[in-house]
Write a protein that holds these residues in place. Structure first.
Motif, mmCIF file in Angstrom:
data_model
loop_
_atom_site.group_PDB
_atom_site.id
_atom_site.type_symbol
_atom_site.label_atom_id
_atom_site.label_comp_id
_atom_site.label_asym_id
_atom_site.label_seq_id
_atom_site.Cartn_x
_atom_site.Cartn_y
_atom_site.Cartn_z
ATOM 1 N N ALA A 140 0.834 -1.212 0.000
ATOM 2 C CA ALA A 140 0.000 0.000 0.000
ATOM 3 C C ALA A 140 0.864 1.255 0.000
ATOM 4 C CB ALA A 140 -0.950 -0.006 1.198
ATOM 5 N N VAL A 141 1.895 1.282 0.835
ATOM 6 C CA VAL A 141 2.792 2.442 0.901
ATOM 7 C C VAL A 141 3.493 2.660 -0.438
ATOM 8 C CG1 VAL A 141 4.954 3.287 1.935
ATOM 9 C CG2 VAL A 141 3.147 2.380 3.397
ATOM 10 N N ALA A 142 4.001 1.581 -1.022
ATOM 11 C CA ALA A 142 4.723 1.701 -2.285
ATOM 12 C C ALA A 142 3.813 2.161 -3.416
ATOM 13 C CB ALA A 142 5.380 0.374 -2.641
ATOM 14 N N LEU A 143 2.598 1.647 -3.467
ATOM 15 C CA LEU A 143 1.678 2.058 -4.528
ATOM 16 C C LEU A 143 1.200 3.495 -4.336
ATOM 17 C CD1 LEU A 143 -0.429 -1.213 -4.950
ATOM 18 C CD2 LEU A 143 1.316 -0.308 -6.502
ATOM 19 N N PHE A 144 1.007 3.899 -3.086
ATOM 20 C CA PHE A 144 0.516 5.253 -2.803
ATOM 21 C C PHE A 144 1.615 6.293 -3.008
ATOM 22 C CE2 PHE A 144 -0.719 8.785 0.021
ATOM 23 C CZ PHE A 144 -2.003 9.030 -0.434
ATOM 24 N N TYR A 145 2.757 6.080 -2.369
ATOM 25 C CA TYR A 145 3.832 7.067 -2.421
ATOM 26 C C TYR A 145 4.771 6.867 -3.609
ATOM 27 C CZ TYR A 145 2.289 8.504 2.171
ATOM 28 O OH TYR A 145 1.521 8.965 3.219
ATOM 29 N N GLY A 146 5.054 5.626 -3.939
ATOM 30 C CA GLY A 146 5.987 5.356 -5.032
ATOM 31 C C GLY A 146 5.360 5.459 -6.408
ATOM 32 N N GLU A 147 4.158 4.917 -6.557
ATOM 33 C CA GLU A 147 3.487 4.922 -7.860
ATOM 34 C C GLU A 147 2.492 6.065 -8.011
ATOM 35 O OE1 GLU A 147 4.059 3.036 -10.571
ATOM 36 O OE2 GLU A 147 5.741 2.204 -9.445
ATOM 37 N N GLY A 148 2.134 6.691 -6.904
ATOM 38 C CA GLY A 148 1.198 7.805 -6.976
ATOM 39 C C GLY A 148 -0.241 7.387 -7.230
ATOM 40 N N LEU A 149 -0.575 6.136 -6.916
ATOM 41 C CA LEU A 149 -1.959 5.688 -7.103
ATOM 42 C C LEU A 149 -2.839 6.262 -5.994
ATOM 43 C CD1 LEU A 149 -1.575 1.897 -8.035
ATOM 44 C CD2 LEU A 149 -1.757 3.868 -9.564
ATOM 45 N N ARG A 150 -4.091 6.493 -6.323
ATOM 46 C CA ARG A 150 -5.063 6.970 -5.339
ATOM 47 C C ARG A 150 -5.589 5.776 -4.533
ATOM 48 N NH1 ARG A 150 -6.815 9.646 -10.260
ATOM 49 N NH2 ARG A 150 -8.366 8.028 -10.347
ATOM 50 N N ILE A 151 -6.242 6.088 -3.412
ATOM 51 C CA ILE A 151 -6.777 5.048 -2.521
ATOM 52 C C ILE A 151 -7.667 4.075 -3.302
ATOM 53 C CG2 ILE A 151 -8.256 4.606 -0.510
ATOM 54 C CD1 ILE A 151 -5.644 5.919 0.303
ATOM 55 N N ALA A 152 -8.585 4.604 -4.091
ATOM 56 C CA ALA A 152 -9.504 3.747 -4.847
ATOM 57 C C ALA A 152 -8.749 2.856 -5.833
ATOM 58 C CB ALA A 152 -10.528 4.600 -5.589
ATOM 59 N N GLU A 153 -7.704 3.388 -6.439
ATOM 60 C CA GLU A 153 -6.919 2.594 -7.385
ATOM 61 C C GLU A 153 -6.156 1.485 -6.660
ATOM 62 O OE1 GLU A 153 -5.838 5.831 -10.848
ATOM 63 O OE2 GLU A 153 -4.740 5.956 -8.942
ATOM 64 N N ILE A 154 -5.615 1.802 -5.496
ATOM 65 C CA ILE A 154 -4.908 0.791 -4.711
ATOM 66 C C ILE A 154 -5.883 -0.298 -4.264
ATOM 67 C CG2 ILE A 154 -3.563 0.346 -2.601
ATOM 68 C CD1 ILE A 154 -2.548 3.278 -2.886
ATOM 69 N N ALA A 155 -7.094 0.114 -3.907
ATOM 70 C CA ALA A 155 -8.111 -0.863 -3.502
ATOM 71 C C ALA A 155 -8.378 -1.854 -4.630
ATOM 72 C CB ALA A 155 -9.397 -0.140 -3.091
ATOM 73 N N VAL A 156 -8.503 -1.353 -5.840
ATOM 74 C CA VAL A 156 -8.729 -2.231 -6.985
ATOM 75 C C VAL A 156 -7.488 -3.084 -7.239
ATOM 76 C CG1 VAL A 156 -9.119 -2.286 -9.488
ATOM 77 C CG2 VAL A 156 -10.446 -0.728 -8.055
ATOM 78 N N ALA A 157 -6.316 -2.451 -7.215
ATOM 79 C CA ALA A 157 -5.070 -3.159 -7.521
ATOM 80 C C ALA A 157 -4.773 -4.269 -6.522
ATOM 81 C CB ALA A 157 -3.902 -2.172 -7.559
ATOM 82 N N THR A 158 -5.133 -4.058 -5.251
ATOM 83 C CA THR A 158 -4.831 -5.066 -4.227
ATOM 84 C C THR A 158 -6.037 -5.906 -3.841
ATOM 85 O OG1 THR A 158 -5.148 -3.426 -2.466
ATOM 86 C CG2 THR A 158 -2.888 -3.758 -3.278
ATOM 87 N N ASP A 159 -7.165 -5.631 -4.486
ATOM 88 C CA ASP A 159 -8.375 -6.445 -4.309
ATOM 89 C C ASP A 159 -8.895 -6.423 -2.874
ATOM 90 O OD1 ASP A 159 -10.368 -7.961 -5.457
ATOM 91 O OD2 ASP A 159 -9.311 -9.869 -5.244
ATOM 92 N N VAL A 160 -8.906 -5.213 -2.279
ATOM 93 C CA VAL A 160 -9.459 -5.011 -0.939
ATOM 94 C C VAL A 160 -10.294 -3.742 -0.943
ATOM 95 C CG1 VAL A 160 -7.548 -6.197 0.234
ATOM 96 C CG2 VAL A 160 -7.445 -3.728 -0.081
ATOM 97 N N PRO A 161 -11.173 -3.554 0.043
ATOM 98 C CA PRO A 161 -11.959 -2.321 0.106
ATOM 99 C C PRO A 161 -11.076 -1.095 0.357
ATOM 100 C CG PRO A 161 -12.894 -4.026 1.534
ATOM 101 C CD PRO A 161 -11.564 -4.527 1.070
ATOM 102 N N ALA A 162 -11.551 0.075 -0.063
ATOM 103 C CA ALA A 162 -10.810 1.328 0.118
ATOM 104 C C ALA A 162 -10.518 1.589 1.595
ATOM 105 C CB ALA A 162 -11.584 2.495 -0.491
ATOM 106 N N GLY A 163 -11.460 1.248 2.462
ATOM 107 C CA GLY A 163 -11.247 1.431 3.890
ATOM 108 C C GLY A 163 -10.067 0.620 4.409
ATOM 109 N N THR A 164 -9.876 -0.557 3.851
ATOM 110 C CA THR A 164 -8.748 -1.401 4.241
ATOM 111 C C THR A 164 -7.434 -0.757 3.806
ATOM 112 O OG1 THR A 164 -10.113 -3.385 4.097
ATOM 113 C CG2 THR A 164 -7.729 -3.711 4.008
ATOM 114 N N VAL A 165 -7.430 -0.172 2.613
ATOM 115 C CA VAL A 165 -6.226 0.522 2.134
ATOM 116 C C VAL A 165 -5.892 1.682 3.069
ATOM 117 C CG1 VAL A 165 -5.215 1.906 0.267
ATOM 118 C CG2 VAL A 165 -6.591 -0.124 -0.273
ATOM 119 N N LYS A 166 -6.904 2.456 3.443
ATOM 120 C CA LYS A 166 -6.687 3.587 4.355
ATOM 121 C C LYS A 166 -6.123 3.111 5.689
ATOM 122 C CE LYS A 166 -10.347 6.511 2.482
ATOM 123 N NZ LYS A 166 -11.648 7.142 2.771
ATOM 124 N N THR A 167 -6.672 2.022 6.198
ATOM 125 C CA THR A 167 -6.197 1.467 7.471
ATOM 126 C C THR A 167 -4.754 0.994 7.349
ATOM 127 O OG1 THR A 167 -8.436 0.812 8.082
ATOM 128 C CG2 THR A 167 -6.631 -0.304 9.233
#
Length: 189
Positions: A140-167
């Motif tokens: 999550a850290v690498a996709l958010f800070y390294g790749e610049g993906l948004r929370i919703a995009e990380i949720a899709v990319a990692t197959d978890v809810p957006a709330g889980t990404v935020k947590t």
């Protein structure tokens, strides 16, 4: 950095559209553009460089087969990250072991040598701190800070809810802060 991300994504959009039309050189360039990032993502999740390469190769086969069905060229990166994530999770399991990220994954070229030394030291400290994070938080850290993906995009990319990404990001930030400030208790986790 944002300009670089934008340029990469614009190029990616063009290459996806061209590859879908059967242009072999576009497919090859798309592969070269994303392969290293997908391997790094798989590596963060499983901690094994050889396995990460294998997972990503399997993912590329699926990406190649499914590219014609992708309806939005701009969704390529998130869609492909999700395929990589699923390959790792299916093959390696949800309890992927942790790994120490090599500093080379985080290094970028700097304009002057003094700045390069400082950046390398900082990146090495960050890599060592990130090694203490669970694989899901590290991804999550690498996709958010390294790749610049948004929370919703990380949720899709990692197959978890957006709330889980935020947590995951919240816990990772807290743990990284404690580690970098020297307040981390490894036994407490």
């Amino acid at each position: 950095m944002a300009g670089q991300r934008d340029a990469k994504y614009v190029l990616s959009d063009y290459l996806v559209a061209s590859a879908r039309l059967g242009e072999k050189s576009a497919w090859e360039r798309l592969y070269r553009l994303w392969h290293g990032r997908f391997v790094a993502h798989a590596w963060r999740m499983c901690g094994d460089s050889n396995a990460a390469q294998d997972y990503v190769q399997d993912a590329w086969a699926e990406i190649y087969k499914g590219l014609g069905k992708l309806t939005n060229d701009r969704a390529f990166a998130v869609w492909a990250y999700r395929i990589v994530t699923r390959k790792v999770m299916r093959s390696h399991g949800r309890n992927a072991r942790e790994s120490i990220l090599p500093a080379v994954m985080l290094e970028q070229q700097a304009s002057d040598e003094g700045e390069a030394e400082h950046r390398t030291g900082t990146r090495l400290m960050l890599a060592q701190a990130m090694a203490h994070l669970p694989p899901e938080q590290r991804a999550a850290v690498a996709l958010f800070y390294g790749e610049g993906l948004r929370i919703a995009e990380i949720a899709v990319a990692t197959d978890v809810p957006a709330g889980t990404v935020k947590t995951r990001l919240m816990h990772a930030r807290g743990k990284l802060k404690n580690i970098l400030e020297g307040e981390y208790d490894e036994q407490a986790g």
